[in-house]
Design an enzyme around this catalytic site. Structure first.
Site, PDB file in Angstrom:
ATOM      1  N   CYS A 165       0.972  -1.226  -0.071  1.00  0.00           N
ATOM      2  CA  CYS A 165      -0.216  -0.063   0.016  1.00  0.00           C
ATOM      3  C   CYS A 165       0.990   1.232   0.148  1.00  0.00           C
ATOM      4  O   CYS A 165       1.129   1.840   1.102  1.00  0.00           O
ATOM      5  CB  CYS A 165      -0.900  -0.077   1.320  1.00  0.00           C
ATOM      6  SG  CYS A 165      -1.844  -1.397   1.572  1.00  0.00           S
TER       7      CYS A 165
ATOM      8  N   GLY B 199       4.527   7.206  -0.731  1.00  0.00           N
ATOM      9  CA  GLY B 199       5.796   6.576  -1.475  1.00  0.00           C
ATOM     10  C   GLY B 199       7.013   6.833  -0.584  1.00  0.00           C
ATOM     11  O   GLY B 199       8.188   6.434  -1.083  1.00  0.00           O
TER      12      GLY B 199
ATOM     13  N   ASP C 164      -5.354  -3.660  -6.241  1.00  0.00           N
ATOM     14  CA  ASP C 164      -5.777  -4.142  -4.830  1.00  0.00           C
ATOM     15  C   ASP C 164      -4.465  -5.117  -4.361  1.00  0.00           C
ATOM     16  O   ASP C 164      -4.974  -6.415  -4.858  1.00  0.00           O
ATOM     17  CB  ASP C 164      -7.215  -4.397  -4.910  1.00  0.00           C
ATOM     18  CG  ASP C 164      -7.617  -5.067  -3.452  1.00  0.00           C
ATOM     19  OD1 ASP C 164      -7.030  -5.126  -2.578  1.00  0.00           O
ATOM     20  OD2 ASP C 164      -8.837  -5.542  -3.411  1.00  0.00           O
TER      21      ASP C 164
ATOM     22  N   ASP D  70       1.997  -1.397   5.094  1.00  0.00           N
ATOM     23  CA  ASP D  70       1.528  -0.050   5.914  1.00  0.00           C
ATOM     24  C   ASP D  70      -0.049  -0.056   5.632  1.00  0.00           C
ATOM     25  O   ASP D  70      -0.303   0.691   4.630  1.00  0.00           O
ATOM     26  CB  ASP D  70       2.274   0.905   5.222  1.00  0.00           C
ATOM     27  CG  ASP D  70       2.092   2.434   6.048  1.00  0.00           C
ATOM     28  OD1 ASP D  70       1.425   2.251   7.249  1.00  0.00           O
ATOM     29  OD2 ASP D  70       2.522   3.121   5.666  1.00  0.00           O
TER      30      ASP D  70
ATOM     31  N   CYS E 112      -0.435   3.718  11.217  1.00  0.00           N
ATOM     32  CA  CYS E 112      -0.506   5.102  11.811  1.00  0.00           C
ATOM     33  C   CYS E 112      -1.626   5.180  12.972  1.00  0.00           C
ATOM     34  O   CYS E 112      -1.933   6.224  13.229  1.00  0.00           O
ATOM     35  CB  CYS E 112      -0.317   6.223  10.960  1.00  0.00           C
ATOM     36  SG  CYS E 112      -1.517   6.542   9.786  1.00  0.00           S
TER      37      CYS E 112
END
Length: 437
Positions: free
Chosen positions: A255, A259, A306, A325, A378
């Site tokens: 994911c 970047g 996906d 991530d 996160c």
């Protein structure tokens, strides 16, 4: 907006009010609204002012709500969203931004006229003058604009850290740089910054990072356009250390947008064979442009896909290391995306957990025997982090968690958790999973 009638100082205030109205009263994304609004301001100082005002309001909206509730005889109605937002804009300029009062007052009153509120200009002026004289009324720090269900989860997961999490999430994050070691040594780049009048600190345990003592415009960073440096939070920089890919490894960033983590892995080892996926084509284009700036675009294969739909993109060749991530509640980065807590719904968490589990199960099949999968978010919520990984381990016979050292954060049953502000970084979770040979 009656742009023609606005002088230059009032226009950024009016734009900030429009952005805040969209975010606070109509459920829009701050990032999306700013992306639309800011290009209309040619002066970078005006763009910076709009951003600073919007962030200041969204970090602590109860301070401004409290002032209006205390000082207005008749509360504003739902139809007055733009006017309410403009009053917040005015108050935020005085505290916490500490702009010169006369400029803040005059421009905000002028913006009221430009937004079509000429009859309310006197009220705007009176309220802002009162704020200038008296300061904003005190707000009980225990009160929070975070929704009660989310406060309950954070308090349950982090009882000893709960108040610190809310406090850290309401203050601006420091600006972190990631120096491209292929381009320049970190200490040499720090000297270049100092020559440009920008002071930065080295932080132990973050080999590529510099923490600015203040903030700086991207255009002011020496060598930015040539790829010498990128902007990336400390906690995100630790991902490259947590995954610890061997030289020349075959690596998947599942994911990848925006970047930064893919770029960091390639800066560390240009021989890495990297595949970067993202489900969103526009976001993947931004990944590519970042890699182009760093001179790394030729080193990566980028695919719109996906990640959980293996048939759509995977050729059956296993990866030595996979970075997931994962999409998450973003509760660890509220100081950078303050509208997260306005828009998040309790039902979102269950949906995100299903998506995370689907990604984990699918991507595990792409990990080579003896290889690793790094699960990162996160988020600061236990359900998305250690509970998600514990449940994965329980149903996955050939997976085991590996310990990570203390610099990755608080030790959990599986993985490590950094909380907002720990070491100056964002809230972030890391779990390193090894596949049996």
């Amino acid at each position: 907006m009656h742009d023609a009638s606005m002088h230059s100082g009032s226009r950024p205030r009016a734009i900030a009010a429009r952005v805040l109205d969209a975010v606070m009263h109509r459920g829009r994304s701050l990032k999306a609204e700013l992306a639309t609004a800011l290009p209309g301001l040619p002066d970078p100082r005006d763009r910076a002012l709009v951003e600073a005002i919007c962030f200041a309001v969204l970090r602590q909206p109860l301070r401004y709500e409290g002032a209006l509730a205390a000082w207005m005889a008749r509360p504003l109605t739902r139809r007055d969203g733009e006017l309410r937002a403009l009053l917040y804009v005015g108050l935020a300029q005085l505290d916490p931004l500490q702009l010169p009062a006369h400029a803040a007052l005059d421009s905000t009153v002028e913006a009221a006229r430009g937004l079509g509120y000429p009859h309310q200009a006197g009220m705007v002026n009176a309220l802002l003058r009162r704020a200038q004289r008296e300061g904003l009324p005190a707000v009980d720090p225990k009160h929070s604009h975070w929704p009660s269900w989310l406060r309950g989860r954070v308090r349950r997961d982090w009882p000893e850290h709960y108040e610190a999490i809310l406090a850290e999430s309401a203050v601006p994050a420091p600006m972190w740089l990631r120096v491209n070691a292929r381009s320049i040594a970190r200490d040499a780049y720090r000297e270049r910054l100092a020559e440009a009048g920008i002071e930065a600190d080295v932080v132990e345990g973050l080999p590529d990072a510099l923490r600015l003592q203040g903030s700086a415009a991207i255009a002011a960073l020496p060598g930015f356009a040539e790829g010498a440096v990128s902007i990336q939070d400390a906690s995100a920089q630790l991902v490259a250390d947590a995954i610890a890919a061997a030289p020349g490894a075959r690596v998947l960033d599942a994911c990848a947008a925006p970047g930064g983590k893919s770029a960091h892995l390639l800066e560390r080892d240009p021989a890495l064979r990297l595949t970067a996926l993202d489900v969103d084509a526009a976001r993947l284009r931004r990944v590519r442009s970042g890699l182009v700036r760093l001179g790394l675009a030729e080193r990566a294969e980028l695919r719109v896909a996906d990640a959980a739909d293996l048939q759509a993109w995977w050729d059956g060749q296993p990866f030595d290391a996979v970075l997931l991530d994962a999409p998450c509640s973003a509760t660890g980065i509220v100081r950078r995306q303050p509208d997260v807590v306005l828009h998040r719904r309790e039902s979102d968490i269950a949906a995100l957990m299903l998506l995370q589990a689907r990604l984990l199960d699918a991507l595990w099949r792409t990990v080579a025997p003896g290889g690793v999968l790094l699960y990162a978010t996160c988020s600061i919520l236990t359900e998305e982090n250690e509970r998600q990984v514990r449940e994965f381990l329980a149903r996955t016979a050939d997976a085991r968690a590996e310990a990570l050292p203390a610099r990755f954060g608080h030790d959990r049953e599986v993985g490590r958790q950094r909380l907002p502000g720990d070491g100056g970084g964002d809230g972030f979770f890391y779990a390193r999973l090894r596949r049996g040979a």
